[in-house]
Write a protein that holds these residues in place. Structure first.
Motif, PDB file in Angstrom:
ATOM      1  N   SER A   1     -12.324  -0.649   0.410  1.00 19.97           N
ATOM      2  CA  SER A   1     -10.979  -0.933  -0.073  1.00 19.97           C
ATOM      3  C   SER A   1     -10.763  -2.435  -0.113  1.00 19.97           C
ATOM      4  O   SER A   1     -11.248  -3.158   0.762  1.00 19.97           O
ATOM      5  CB  SER A   1      -9.952  -0.285   0.859  1.00 19.97           C
TER       6      SER A   1
ATOM      7  N   SER B   1       0.839  -1.208   0.000  1.00 19.87           N
ATOM      8  CA  SER B   1       0.000   0.000   0.000  1.00 19.87           C
ATOM      9  C   SER B   1       0.870   1.252   0.000  1.00 19.87           C
ATOM     10  O   SER B   1       0.561   2.239  -0.679  1.00 19.87           O
ATOM     11  CB  SER B   1      -0.925   0.004   1.220  1.00 19.87           C
TER      12      SER B   1
ATOM     13  N   SER C   1      -7.056   7.389  -4.559  1.00 22.08           N
ATOM     14  CA  SER C   1      -6.899   7.095  -3.128  1.00 22.08           C
ATOM     15  C   SER C   1      -6.714   8.407  -2.374  1.00 22.08           C
ATOM     16  O   SER C   1      -5.597   8.820  -2.047  1.00 22.08           O
ATOM     17  CB  SER C   1      -5.705   6.156  -2.902  1.00 22.08           C
TER      18      SER C   1
ATOM     19  N   TRP D   1      -9.563   4.424  -1.119  1.00 18.20           N
ATOM     20  CA  TRP D   1     -10.257   4.693  -2.374  1.00 18.20           C
ATOM     21  C   TRP D   1     -11.461   5.615  -2.140  1.00 18.20           C
ATOM     22  O   TRP D   1     -12.076   5.613  -1.080  1.00 18.20           O
ATOM     23  CB  TRP D   1     -10.757   3.391  -2.987  1.00 18.20           C
TER      24      TRP D   1
END
Length: 610
Positions: A223, A90, A174, A231
């Protein structure tokens, strides 16, 4: 094993993955990616997980000099991306969106402008975090169909940004995390008076620490659990954008409101808005190769320690490592082989000097990105499946890495679309000439010979290209439209582009392996790469056989040949795994350790690390 030069086999083989500049940087990377900072605490809420991602982004930023954009420090940028991908996928996503696409857009389309220096300084400090708002909900990855409008207001010398309908909302940037100031690069269709001027990029403040900026609507979305990102759906209602935040490239608007552009049509301009995607391809290739390396190395190490009392062992009282089984070797050594190939291809893309911006070079970058993505998807899945129930444990990282690989099958255009774009340019002959389909060597040739790999993959590309061009020509002669001509030939086009990728990869392998000075290291490297190439050839053995490029005896020999290669790889498998340069201290997968049961128990008791 020590070679004649005194270097270990592992160190020599690792030069296939990294150059000398990386070795010098490695201690610094260890400081930046401290295991304490990159521990994986459990029980975080979604918002806490998002906050941790951006805290880590700022941590890395604070540890390096970003006064010169990292895009202009390629020898630092790409190792940072590699380690970020293996430490926290991430984080990798946020890092590359900030430094590659956001800052990259400003550098690409705001070139030679000093009125953007304050924005670049703000982004360099990560006091705001960048995001890319390009794709829209109603049109998927089709950037040509962007409906967001930026209407020029001559009286105020500003642009008014508006989302005309639900199909035009930006999805999925994001930017949903609370308390994180965000600035986005927004693609929108510029309108000056009644004139449609094509797509441009605009710098748009999206949110500050208190919430969404005026006129910006942010709707957080669920997400994916295997790649948690904040998101959101984003829309604009009369957002005013200063003139200087228009990343106008070669275009301008005069005081009397006249729009001019060196590019003659809106269609040509709209294509230029995708130039920044090359930064996505480069960054993605590096991150995907990194998670392929991490997955293969973890799984191979674990398979040497994981014992089984299998039915086929013949003695239920005698346990043996699963790596002794040929089916496990075919899976795991295949993953190891493909990880090396992906790493070598990523090394070419991430060279200190960027590739020239010719049609052929750009096609090479995105074709290799697509090939690396497919490798990463296969390797992460195969490594997880071969590791049994522990492969499904989040602590062992396979699911994280698989999530990143799957996500980039869509990001920066899907792999299939990239292949089809490559096929389209190759069919048109845009900076492309089909390779010569040379006469194959005598019947006593060896399929282990890299020259034979080149001949076979070259012949496949050449013949599929000829078939595609011929088929398209017949379709046009029959009066079919371009859409209809291509529509029934997408499968052929994709196969041709994949054949092109296979030839490119064989070229990379031969160049990198031939550069090894040590004969023993060269032999081991060639053997491990042969497993990837010959597996690919076996996948298409029916086609090669039908084309007379393989004999029936050669086609039948391939499974046994792959087993022979596995037997030769086995004594060096751990050296090969370690040559992939995986920083286990930040990866933290317990099963990568020799006493994995104790490591896993300690991790489970104290909270997952890595």
């Amino acid at each position: 094993m020590t070679l004649e030069s005194g270097r270990s086999l592992r160190d020599t083989l690792s030069s296939l993955v990294h150059g000398d500049s990386y070795r010098k940087l490695q201690p610094r990377l260890g400081e930046i990616f401290s295991p304490d900072v990159f521990a994986r605490p459990s029980g975080l809420s979604e918002q806490e997980r998002y906050s941790l991602t951006y805290e880590r982004l700022r941590h890395i930023n604070g540890m390096v000099d970003t006064s010169t954009p990292l895009l202009r420090q390629r020898e630092l940028l790409f190792p940072l991306l590699e380690w970020a991908a293996m430490a926290d996928p991430s984080l990798f996503y946020a890092f590359f969106l900030h430094h590659c696409t956001t800052i990259g857009s400003v550098l690409e389309f705001g070139k030679d402008r000093d009125d953007l220096d304050d924005l670049l300084a703000e982004l360099a400090s990560t006091s705001v975090v960048g995001a890319l708002l390009m794709t829209e909900l109603g049109h998927g990855n089709s950037n040509a169909a962007v409906r967001t409008e930026a209407v020029y207001d001559r009286d105020h010398n500003e642009f008014v940004l508006t989302t005309p309908g639900p199909e035009a909302v930006k999805y999925p940037p994001s930017v949903g995390a609370e308390g994180v100031a965000r600035t986005g690069i927004v693609t929108a269709r510029l309108k000056v008076g009644e004139q449609d001027c094509g797509l441009f990029c605009f710098v748009v403040p999206i949110r500050d620490s208190e919430g969404a900026c005026q006129g910006v609507r942010i709707e957080p979305q669920d997400s994916p659990s295997i790649l948690p990102l904040d998101w959101a759906v984003v829309s604009f209602d009369g957002v005013r954008v200063p003139y200087r935040y228009w990343l106008r490239d070669s275009a301008s608007i005069s005081n009397d409101g006249t729009f001019t552009d060196a590019l003659s049509t809106p269609a040509l301009r709209s294509r230029q808005a995708s130039r920044l995607i090359r930064y996505v391809w480069e960054g993605a290739a590096v991150g995907l190769a990194a998670v392929a390396r991490g997955s293969a190395a973890i799984a191979v190490r674990h398979a040497h320690e994981r014992l089984t009392n299998g039915t086929f062992a013949g003695n239920f009282a005698s346990a043996m490592p699963v790596i002794r089984y040929r089916n496990q070797q075919r899976t795991l050594f295949g993953a190891l082989s493909s990880a090396f190939v992906a790493a070598m291809a990523a090394k070419v893309i991430a060279s200190p000097d960027p590739m020239p911006q010719t049609a052929g070079a750009i096609r090479t970058v995105f074709t290799l990105k697509a090939a690396i993505d497919q490798i990463a998807e296969r390797v992460t899945v195969a490594s997880r499946e071969a590791s049994g129930v522990l492969g499904f444990s989040p602590q062992n990282r396979f699911l994280d890495y698989q999530g990143l690989a799957h996500s980039f099958n869509a990001a920066g255009l899907s792999s299939q679309v990239l292949y089809l774009n490559a096929a389209w340019t190759m069919a048109l002959g845009l900076d492309y000439q089909a390779p010569a389909d040379d006469t194959l060597p005598p019947a006593d040739r060896s399929l282990r010979d890299p020259a034979v790999w080149s001949l076979l993959t070259t012949a496949r590309e050449r013949r599929l290209h000829e078939e595609l061009v011929d088929e398209l020509g017949k379709a046009r002669a029959d009066g079919l439209s371009e859409f209809d001509a291509w529509n029934d030939r997408f499968d052929l086009a994709e196969r041709m582009a994949q054949a092109h990728a296979a030839r490119l990869l064989v070229g990379v392998i031969r160049t990198e392996v031939d550069a090894l000075a040590e004969p023993r290291a060269k032999e081991v490297a060639r053997t491990v790469c042969a497993l990837h190439v010959l597996t690919e050839i076996m996948t298409h053995s029916g086609w090669y056989l039908a084309e007379g490029l393989l004999t029936a005896a050669e086609a039948r020999s391939l499974p046994a040949l792959l087993n022979e290669l596995c037997a030769e790889i086995a004594p060096n498998a751990l050296d090969l795994a370690d040559a992939l340069d995986v920083p286990y201290e930040i990866v933290g997968a317990p099963i990568a350790q020799a006493d994995y049961a104790s490591a896993f128990t300690n991790v489970a008791a104290a909270g997952p690390l890595g």
